[in-house]
Scaffold this active site. Structure first.
Site, mmCIF file in Angstrom:
data_model
loop_
_atom_site.group_PDB
_atom_site.id
_atom_site.type_symbol
_atom_site.label_atom_id
_atom_site.label_comp_id
_atom_site.label_asym_id
_atom_site.label_seq_id
_atom_site.Cartn_x
_atom_site.Cartn_y
_atom_site.Cartn_z
ATOM 1 N N ARG A 1 0.848 -1.200 0.000
ATOM 2 C CA ARG A 1 0.000 0.000 0.000
ATOM 3 C C ARG A 1 0.884 1.252 0.000
ATOM 4 N NH1 ARG A 1 -4.907 1.570 4.168
ATOM 5 N NH2 ARG A 1 -3.298 1.287 5.776
ATOM 6 N N ASP B 1 -3.659 2.689 14.063
ATOM 7 C CA ASP B 1 -2.861 3.349 13.049
ATOM 8 C C ASP B 1 -3.347 4.783 12.888
ATOM 9 O OD1 ASP B 1 -5.153 3.282 11.474
ATOM 10 O OD2 ASP B 1 -4.397 1.770 10.083
#
Length: 630
Positions: free
Chosen positions: A264, A544
């Site tokens: 990603r 996150d």
């Protein structure tokens, strides 16, 4: 009046810039150097996966009621082949190299410190490839970011997102995406995590079907983290991914059966300030994408797999078109067949939920599916509609995937994907194993099972977990409820989602506990991010950047509207400041004054406070925070 507002805004911006520079200068005196130290060339043996140790739990007593503040003015199924395997070579790895010397590439300036093996990544060919993509696509990227700002102005004025009338023919058309690669035919469980060396090894060995190596929300994008992450991924394909923990002496190496690797890159909004091309910083998205593809495509192809990506933070089909154009150009440049590069797109922004068909159509030669990015989706919902009091949110703990707009968007994603032959991936289970507390551990596992039961029952083709210890839990549910490799045949003709359903707010109260949670977790995560950690265990969850974003977004929204808590008090600056001070005192006591004072809590508190109390909502927390780590 307009001139006065512009002057005030300009003065405020200058003041913020001055503060950021001062904080950065102060932080630079105490933070560690970003250059990786050479590692000893020791041949490792396999070891059990380990992930970050959770921070000490804060023992929180029931909150005492805060004094009422004075009001203040506020201006088709496939058969599954064997997964690609790579046996580590028998020869010991080469000794660590000395600090690198980089080649000179016209128009390209490297501003970051150069550590050992950086020249393995920042080669002449790689930098020329990055520069070519930048020169061809960066102007379009910046235009699309300006388009986001224009859209936000319309939402702030009261407009609401809707399905596009000009693309009705695409939504009504009978078309499908290109075939799914064979090694992505089964994606029951995908493990996500940052790209530091030990975690990459543990994740690939975890037993998950897919490992998403994350340069985005689970990565604090320091120069060292980004370049060394690319080194780690290159070593995976070169058969040199080994690690010895310098503190414990424990060795880590790859097993023979590995998860399929998907990368990603950063979103379109982020830049890589350490690489300047023709006077402009390069897009973080293009930098991450290009380096991984350039260095690894040949070995990836030889291993029988492909260059696979997850794409984050897309707002609309035009941004998907840009990614598709990048893929096409990169394939032509490197001599790869059309459709070699494949991507799964995260639907984690409110506008993109209204353009899922269009996004799949734009990327139909290169897309494999869509994913429900739940935390970022809530953050985007607040960001885009936050000034509209109709969409004032309750405690985020009650905003679950089985209700209101989250339920509607997940069902629409499944229906849209399966109609087009694409995989519909479920969202993150952020729970982590709780060591030494069997009761708490079982409660965490029960939450994961319930979440995955819902996803598999609805028709998702797989799901995400944040820790290797949850892979088996999620896999058991999906194997039981989805015995085939996918659920593409589950077309969900019974689902008919309207615009109003996609905008339906969750019922529920706003509480002091909810406000405290947002402040405490938001600041603790931000402090860790500034210290270089993107995946942070907090209160039995792996957090996150999406956690910090939703936390500060909700605090900002409640302050902006002077929302009332369940006990009748108004969320005003005085209450916010009082709770913040109280929570940080508890955190300091829980982790110890020495640890607290040596960290970057002062920077985190100041930035979180500025953004929470601002009149206008900042698009992303990570943009001003990034200035403190470059």
């Amino acid at each position: 009046m307009a001139k006065h507002k512009k002057a005030k805004a300009k003065k405020t911006k200058a003041k913020k810039t001055k503060k950021i520079r001062a904080r950065k200068a102060k932080a630079g005196k105490r933070t560690k150097k970003s250059v990786q130290k050479p590692r000893a060339a020791t041949k490792p043996s396999a070891a059990k996966p380990t992930f970050p140790k959770p921070l000490p739990r804060t023992s929180l007593a029931p909150p005492k009621p805060m004094p009422a503040p004075m009001p203040a003015p506020r201006p088709a199924p496939h058969t599954t082949p064997p997964r690609p395997t790579f046996a580590p070579p028998s020869a010991a790895p080469k000794p660590a190299a000395k600090a690198s010397v980089l080649p000179s590439v016209p128009g390209v300036q490297i501003k970051g410190a150069i550590g050992p093996r950086y020249d393995d990544i920042l080669t002449r060919g790689a930098l020329e490839f990055v520069a070519e993509l930048h020169r061809k696509f960066d102007a379009t990227r910046r235009q699309l970011l300006n388009r986001r700002s224009d859209m936000q102005h319309r939402f702030d004025a009261g407009a609401l997102p809707d399905f596009l009338p000009e693309t009705q023919d695409i939504r009504d058309g009978d078309w499908k995406i290109a075939p799914i690669p064979k090694d992505l035919a089964e994606r029951r469980v995908e493990l996500t995590g940052p790209v530091d060396r030990k975690m990459v090894i543990n994740a690939l060995n975890s037993g998950a079907d897919v490992y998403m190596a994350d340069f985005e929300d689970a990565c604090s994008p320091s120069w060292a983290n980004i370049v060394e992450g690319q080194i780690n991924l290159k070593d995976r394909w070169a058969g040199q991914l080994e690690h010895v923990d310098p503190e414990t002496g424990k060795s880590y190496a790859l097993d023979h059966k590995l998860a399929v690797l998907v990368v990603r890159p950063r979103g379109w909004h982020l830049t890589e300030e350490h690489v300047v091309i023709d006077g402009r910083p390069v897009s973080g998205a293009l930098f991450d994408f290009a380096l991984y593809l350039f260095h690894n495509w040949a070995r990836i192809k030889a291993a029988g797999t492909g260059p696979y990506y997850y794409l984050a933070k897309l707002e609309n089909h035009l941004e998907a078109r840009l990614w598709n154009d990048v893929f096409v150009h990169a394939q032509e440049k490197l001599g790869l067949a059309k459709g070699t590069i494949k991507a799964t797109v995260l639907i984690e922004t409110l506008p993109s939920a209204f353009e899922m068909d269009e996004i799949l159509h734009e990327m139909r030669d290169h897309v494999t599916g869509l994913n429900c990015g739940r935390w970022d989706y809530i953050f985007s919902f607040i960001k885009r509609l936050g000034k509209n009091k109709r969409f004032l949110t309750p405690d985020r703990a009650v905003m679950t995937m089985d209700k209101a707009f989250l339920r509607a968007y997940s069902l629409l994603l499944i229906k849209t994907c399966h109609r087009r032959g694409a995989y519909a991936m479920g969202g993150m289970a952020a729970q982590i194993p709780v060591k030494g507390d069997e009761k708490a551990n079982e409660a965490a596992f029960a939450k994961v099972r319930a979440d995955k039961e819902r996803e598999a029952g609805d028709g998702h083709d797989g799901t995400w977990v944040a820790h290797p210890g949850l892979v088996a839990v999620a896999e058991e549910v999906f194997r039981r409820k989805m015995p085939g490799g996918n659920q593409l045949a589950k077309l969900r003709a019974d689902v008919a989602v309207t615009r109003d359903q996609l905008l339906e707010m969750h019922p529920g109260a706003r509480t002091e506990d909810g406000l405290r949670l947002n402040i405490r977790v938001g600041i603790q995560y931000l402090e860790a991010w500034l210290e270089g950690r993107g995946a942070v265990p907090l209160y039995d969850l792996m957090e996150d950047a999406a956690t910090a974003e939703i936390s500060r977004a909700q605090v900002w929204q409640w302050l902006y509207h002077r929302a009332r808590l369940a006990d009748g008090r108004e969320v005003a600056p005085d209450l916010f400041q009082a709770i913040l001070a109280d929570e940080m005192a508890k955190v300091r006591q829980a982790i110890g004054p020495t640890t607290y004072d040596a960290g970057r809590f002062e920077d985190a508190i100041e930035l979180f406070t500025e953004m929470s109390l601002a009149l206008e909502f900042e698009e992303f927390l990570t943009v001003p925070a990034y200035r403190l780590i470059v």
